[in-house]
Design a protein around this motif. Structure first.
Motif, PDB file in Angstrom:
ATOM      1  N   LYS A  56       0.932  -1.144  -0.243  1.00 41.34           N
ATOM      2  CA  LYS A  56       0.029   0.094  -0.056  1.00 41.34           C
ATOM      3  C   LYS A  56       0.965   1.210  -0.001  1.00 41.34           C
ATOM      4  CE  LYS A  56      -0.717   0.194   5.073  1.00 41.34           C
ATOM      5  NZ  LYS A  56      -0.495   1.528   5.333  1.00 41.34           N
ATOM      6  N   GLY A  57       2.101   1.223   0.675  1.00 37.71           N
ATOM      7  CA  GLY A  57       2.689   2.304   0.579  1.00 37.71           C
ATOM      8  C   GLY A  57       2.219   3.478   1.868  1.00 37.71           C
ATOM      9  N   GLN A  58       3.131   4.209   2.128  1.00 43.18           N
ATOM     10  CA  GLN A  58       2.746   5.331   3.072  1.00 43.18           C
ATOM     11  C   GLN A  58       2.627   6.831   2.430  1.00 43.18           C
ATOM     12  OE1 GLN A  58       2.610   4.417   6.113  1.00 43.18           O
ATOM     13  NE2 GLN A  58       3.331   2.217   6.021  1.00 43.18           N
ATOM     14  N   ARG A  59       3.261   6.959   1.402  1.00 46.18           N
ATOM     15  CA  ARG A  59       3.508   8.313   0.915  1.00 46.18           C
ATOM     16  C   ARG A  59       2.448   8.923   0.259  1.00 46.18           C
ATOM     17  NH1 ARG A  59       9.465   8.890  -1.842  1.00 46.18           N
ATOM     18  NH2 ARG A  59       8.336  10.571  -2.925  1.00 46.18           N
ATOM     19  N   ASP A  60       2.217  10.259   0.283  1.00 42.88           N
ATOM     20  CA  ASP A  60       1.146  11.008  -0.329  1.00 42.88           C
ATOM     21  C   ASP A  60       1.181  10.740  -1.629  1.00 42.88           C
ATOM     22  OD1 ASP A  60      -0.289  11.414   2.063  1.00 42.88           O
ATOM     23  OD2 ASP A  60       0.691  13.428   2.219  1.00 42.88           O
ATOM     24  N   ASP A  61       2.172  10.918  -2.435  1.00 41.59           N
ATOM     25  CA  ASP A  61       2.351  10.830  -3.705  1.00 41.59           C
ATOM     26  C   ASP A  61       2.400   9.496  -4.550  1.00 41.59           C
ATOM     27  OD1 ASP A  61       4.711   9.603  -3.151  1.00 41.59           O
ATOM     28  OD2 ASP A  61       6.164  11.324  -4.131  1.00 41.59           O
ATOM     29  N   GLY A  62       2.320   8.647  -3.579  1.00 45.85           N
ATOM     30  CA  GLY A  62       2.040   7.055  -4.195  1.00 45.85           C
ATOM     31  C   GLY A  62       3.061   6.384  -4.621  1.00 45.85           C
ATOM     32  N   MET A  63       4.564   7.257  -4.395  1.00 46.79           N
ATOM     33  CA  MET A  63       5.795   6.508  -5.179  1.00 46.79           C
ATOM     34  C   MET A  63       6.079   5.087  -4.464  1.00 46.79           C
ATOM     35  SD  MET A  63       6.848   8.608  -7.548  1.00 46.79           S
ATOM     36  CE  MET A  63       8.462   7.845  -7.793  1.00 46.79           C
ATOM     37  N   ASP A  64       5.849   4.979  -3.202  1.00 46.53           N
ATOM     38  CA  ASP A  64       5.808   3.435  -2.631  1.00 46.53           C
ATOM     39  C   ASP A  64       4.620   2.706  -2.649  1.00 46.53           C
ATOM     40  OD1 ASP A  64       4.700   5.002  -0.884  1.00 46.53           O
ATOM     41  OD2 ASP A  64       5.828   4.579   0.896  1.00 46.53           O
ATOM     42  N   SER A  65       3.839   2.774  -3.550  1.00 44.47           N
ATOM     43  CA  SER A  65       2.654   2.019  -3.787  1.00 44.47           C
ATOM     44  C   SER A  65       2.433   1.197  -4.945  1.00 44.47           C
ATOM     45  CB  SER A  65       1.374   2.898  -3.420  1.00 44.47           C
ATOM     46  OG  SER A  65      -0.010   1.877  -3.492  1.00 44.47           O
ATOM     47  N   PHE A  66       3.218  -0.079  -4.807  1.00 47.81           N
ATOM     48  CA  PHE A  66       3.332  -0.829  -6.165  1.00 47.81           C
ATOM     49  C   PHE A  66       3.279  -2.204  -5.783  1.00 47.81           C
ATOM     50  CE2 PHE A  66       7.292   0.664  -4.937  1.00 47.81           C
ATOM     51  CZ  PHE A  66       8.090  -0.351  -4.797  1.00 47.81           C
ATOM     52  N   ALA A  67       3.145  -3.035  -6.923  1.00 48.39           N
ATOM     53  CA  ALA A  67       3.160  -4.457  -6.743  1.00 48.39           C
ATOM     54  C   ALA A  67       4.741  -5.091  -6.765  1.00 48.39           C
ATOM     55  CB  ALA A  67       2.371  -5.221  -7.623  1.00 48.39           C
ATOM     56  N   ILE A  68       4.911  -6.177  -5.965  1.00 51.67           N
ATOM     57  CA  ILE A  68       6.489  -7.074  -6.082  1.00 51.67           C
ATOM     58  C   ILE A  68       5.485  -8.370  -6.281  1.00 51.67           C
ATOM     59  CG2 ILE A  68       7.600  -5.229  -4.795  1.00 51.67           C
ATOM     60  CD1 ILE A  68       7.163  -7.209  -2.374  1.00 51.67           C
ATOM     61  N   GLN A  69       6.409  -9.053  -7.103  1.00 53.50           N
ATOM     62  CA  GLN A  69       6.294 -10.648  -7.064  1.00 53.50           C
ATOM     63  C   GLN A  69       6.596 -11.280  -5.745  1.00 53.50           C
ATOM     64  OE1 GLN A  69       8.379 -13.377  -9.755  1.00 53.50           O
ATOM     65  NE2 GLN A  69       6.494 -13.654 -10.358  1.00 53.50           N
ATOM     66  N   ILE A  70       5.575 -12.163  -5.125  1.00 52.85           N
ATOM     67  CA  ILE A  70       6.037 -13.077  -4.121  1.00 52.85           C
ATOM     68  C   ILE A  70       6.437 -14.339  -4.391  1.00 52.85           C
ATOM     69  CG2 ILE A  70       5.112 -14.188  -1.917  1.00 52.85           C
ATOM     70  CD1 ILE A  70       5.230 -11.106  -1.495  1.00 52.85           C
ATOM     71  N   ALA A  71       5.978 -14.841  -5.205  1.00 56.91           N
ATOM     72  CA  ALA A  71       6.454 -16.296  -5.837  1.00 56.91           C
ATOM     73  C   ALA A  71       6.024 -16.291  -7.171  1.00 56.91           C
ATOM     74  CB  ALA A  71       5.781 -17.591  -5.134  1.00 56.91           C
ATOM     75  N   PRO A  72       6.909 -16.829  -8.206  1.00 62.87           N
ATOM     76  CA  PRO A  72       6.534 -16.909  -9.612  1.00 62.87           C
ATOM     77  C   PRO A  72       5.712 -17.921 -10.066  1.00 62.87           C
ATOM     78  CG  PRO A  72       8.674 -18.021  -9.455  1.00 62.87           C
ATOM     79  CD  PRO A  72       8.487 -17.456  -8.021  1.00 62.87           C
ATOM     80  N   GLN A  73       5.139 -17.807 -11.234  1.00 63.55           N
ATOM     81  CA  GLN A  73       4.123 -18.941 -11.756  1.00 63.55           C
ATOM     82  C   GLN A  73       4.246 -20.398 -11.439  1.00 63.55           C
ATOM     83  OE1 GLN A  73       4.201 -18.705 -15.838  1.00 63.55           O
ATOM     84  NE2 GLN A  73       2.095 -19.839 -16.282  1.00 63.55           N
ATOM     85  N   ASP A  74       5.650 -20.602 -11.589  1.00 60.02           N
ATOM     86  CA  ASP A  74       5.900 -22.066 -11.524  1.00 60.02           C
ATOM     87  C   ASP A  74       6.284 -22.738  -9.995  1.00 60.02           C
ATOM     88  OD1 ASP A  74       8.473 -21.055 -11.086  1.00 60.02           O
ATOM     89  OD2 ASP A  74       9.364 -21.985 -12.803  1.00 60.02           O
ATOM     90  N   HIS A  75       6.115 -21.701  -9.038  1.00 62.07           N
ATOM     91  CA  HIS A  75       6.396 -21.926  -7.737  1.00 62.07           C
ATOM     92  C   HIS A  75       5.444 -22.999  -7.361  1.00 62.07           C
ATOM     93  CE1 HIS A  75       6.870 -21.586  -3.331  1.00 62.07           C
ATOM     94  NE2 HIS A  75       5.719 -21.272  -3.296  1.00 62.07           N
ATOM     95  N   TRP A  76       3.958 -23.069  -7.671  1.00 64.99           N
ATOM     96  CA  TRP A  76       3.007 -23.541  -7.219  1.00 64.99           C
ATOM     97  C   TRP A  76       1.889 -23.772  -7.949  1.00 64.99           C
ATOM     98  CZ3 TRP A  76      -0.084 -22.194  -2.252  1.00 64.99           C
ATOM     99  CH2 TRP A  76      -0.458 -23.232  -1.715  1.00 64.99           C
ATOM    100  N   ASP A  77       1.284 -25.005  -8.369  1.00 67.87           N
ATOM    101  CA  ASP A  77       0.263 -25.305  -9.245  1.00 67.87           C
ATOM    102  C   ASP A  77      -0.934 -25.427  -8.605  1.00 67.87           C
ATOM    103  OD1 ASP A  77      -1.523 -26.112 -11.495  1.00 67.87           O
ATOM    104  OD2 ASP A  77      -0.541 -27.943 -11.571  1.00 67.87           O
ATOM    105  N   ILE A  78      -1.701 -24.366  -8.171  1.00 66.01           N
ATOM    106  CA  ILE A  78      -2.913 -24.375  -7.688  1.00 66.01           C
ATOM    107  C   ILE A  78      -4.018 -24.022  -8.792  1.00 66.01           C
ATOM    108  CG2 ILE A  78      -2.183 -23.969  -5.450  1.00 66.01           C
ATOM    109  CD1 ILE A  78      -3.464 -21.047  -5.595  1.00 66.01           C
ATOM    110  N   ARG A  79      -5.259 -24.093  -8.639  1.00 65.25           N
ATOM    111  CA  ARG A  79      -5.988 -24.025  -9.495  1.00 65.25           C
ATOM    112  C   ARG A  79      -7.459 -23.123  -8.957  1.00 65.25           C
ATOM    113  NH1 ARG A  79      -5.181 -28.361 -13.501  1.00 65.25           N
ATOM    114  NH2 ARG A  79      -3.074 -28.530 -13.124  1.00 65.25           N
ATOM    115  N   VAL A  80      -7.910 -22.455 -10.003  1.00 66.19           N
ATOM    116  CA  VAL A  80      -9.082 -21.562  -9.530  1.00 66.19           C
ATOM    117  C   VAL A  80     -10.170 -21.767 -10.520  1.00 66.19           C
ATOM    118  CG1 VAL A  80     -10.010 -19.031  -9.544  1.00 66.19           C
ATOM    119  CG2 VAL A  80      -7.491 -19.771  -8.728  1.00 66.19           C
TER     120      VAL A  80
END
Lengths: 325, 325
Positions: free
Chosen positions: A154-178
């Motif tokens: 979510k970030g803390q800054r008012d200008d949003g510079m610290d509000s962005f996404a990061i990858q926790i684990a890549p696609q091939d880390h785990w085969d689950i289904r939705v």
């Protein structure tokens, strides 16, 4: 000045539910999603010196309504950044997200649009920069930059510079289904944007929701790293129930659930009673998404397809991030 | 040494949901109910010097299970107060509360038992004292002492001396109706006692629930005094939704709702869209109670009886308090 990008949609396991800044689309809480390979948008952006205005087609039909305004306003961000004010673009999108499935096509839509625009203008953005741009089109879209499991800080800054996404684990880390469970179509009374805002402004449960999230996030990340399906599923399902509970504490109260939503929730709980690990999550609409493991696919689908009120079940694996065509 | 009392059940419009003292049955919040004339318990208590143990019959069948223990422990309160330790009683109860309707028969049951016990022992209790006694049998029973509209003041004291019910408006103040909508029977997974405790102990929404109640109570009392049906109905429905939302924020989360519960909720909202003022409230179970005005009775019942999943609709008017036969 021309590029094509493809982005997949994502489903939040820890929900994004509330903005602290409406204009910059800064969230009140961090969220976490899994990117889905079944649903995507492919978008070509072509900036041309001789165009008098932007042109936007979606699935080969020209769009001139409010969606057009949203796209052209969004392109301004890139034009301003690249010092290309007054250079208009042709935007052609193919959307393979069945809107009936209740997936926000805005997630894959704005991720593909951002990526194609940045590439067309040769901006050479980092993933972090691209995610920040994408966030300003549609909040949850910033998670669709990456494949696999993704956290939007979510970030803390008012200008949003610290509000962005990061990858926790890549696609091939785990085969689950939705499985996206599509219910016999009914109309949504309250849009997700309006519902989110009403909840933030009036729900007596909003503080409790926010306070409960750091623990959910930490534990689900541990669960993802350990590929502990029951842990991840239980946290995701409880998080979804909490998000939907906040709408019941809003004024006036509302819910995105319908009776058939509850029927599917009961079906999933029944699967668990029969020792099949399956968990549900629900976004700001009546449809239900069901998480399960590959080895249980047939039994899960049989049960869902035979549930009253279900019109279609669409299966997805974990998807990858932005790609360029 | 013998007396017969009749007490009606009640339905809470502002829910009692959580204890601050389990033994004395002291609530975490004040609540408000309407007494219902359709459902009652009539109980005869006969203290006899020659009995070796208490005897308890319910609808003419002798009871020897945990309900017997609860009754006999409860009678000890009166024996101790009257200095009649060792004097046992015959207790004969006729229960006209269809348990299938999801009305807690414990409310009318303990109110009738308390009133008959006190009269049999010639205790000459005030309503306030009787309500305090009744509370110790079953919390919501302390509201069934009175007819009409009743508030249970939570009180502050550790000994519970200030936790009892008072009448807000008598039975003839306002003619509103309550339809008990009985759903095709399904089992309850979590009892109300267990659910209440789990919610108090673990729900991230419990503080928000408590903080929202003083306003609900004040406004619903204003609405009752003014016979403002839409105000009373809207507050009652919102309060019920908040109570049920707290269970979704418990750990593990749970709900008393079933899909058919939601179907009836949708029916009621549909009635309002058709300009028929009707509102629902739901206790710790799947069944729904619908509030409406006498002039709308036929249209409300037609709609409810034709709702899928509904097995029976039982109508009640506002009832009176304890009476002695």
């Amino acid at each position: 000045m021309r590029a094509t990008a493809k982005a997949h949609t994502n489903i939040a396991l820890i929900k994004y539910w509330g903005k602290r800044n409406e204009e910059l689309i800064l969230p009140t809480n961090s969220s976490l999603s899994v990117t889905l390979d079944g649903f995507y948008t492919e978008t070509t952006v072509h900036f041309k010196e001789d165009l008098k205005r932007d042109i936007f087609t979606l699935n080969k039909e020209e769009i001139t309504n409010i969606a057009y305004d949203r796209v052209t306003n969004y392109l301004d961000l890139f034009r301003n950044y690249a010092n290309k004010q007054g250079v208009f673009a042709e935007v052609h999108s193919i959307n393979k997200v069945p809107t009936a499935a209740g997936f926000a096509s805005s997630a894959s839509g704005f991720a593909a649009l951002a990526a194609a625009s940045a590439k067309a203008l040769q901006l050479h953005l980092t993933d972090e920069e691209l995610s920040r741009f994408t966030r300003q089109g549609s909040g949850s879209a910033c998670r669709s930059i990456y494949g696999g499991f993704v956290e939007w800080e979510k970030g803390q800054r008012d200008d949003g510079m610290d509000s962005f996404a990061i990858q926790i684990a890549p696609q091939d880390h785990w085969d689950i289904r939705v499985a996206a469970v599509v219910l016999t179509a009914k109309e949504k009374d309250v849009s997700s944007r309006i519902g989110m805002k009403r909840t933030v402004d009036t729900s007596v449960f909003y503080d409790g929701w926010l306070e409960s999230l750091p623990k959910d996030l930490q534990e689900i990340k541990e669960g993802i790293m350990a590929c502990d399906f029951e842990k991840v599923g239980a946290i995701a399902e409880a998080n979804c129930l909490k998000m939907h509970a906040t709408t019941l504490g809003a004024y006036p109260p509302f819910t995105y659930w319908q009776d058939t939503t509850m029927t599917v929730m009961q079906t999933v709980q029944q699967l668990r009673k029969n020792n099949i690990p399956a968990y549900f999550t629900i976004d700001a609409g009546p449809n239900v998404k069901v998480l399960y493991l590959p080895e249980d696919e047939q039994r899960v689908l049989d049960k869902l397809q035979n549930t009253e009120g279900v019109s279609e079940v669409i299966v997805s694996k974990v998807g990858n991030g932005i790609s360029y065509v």
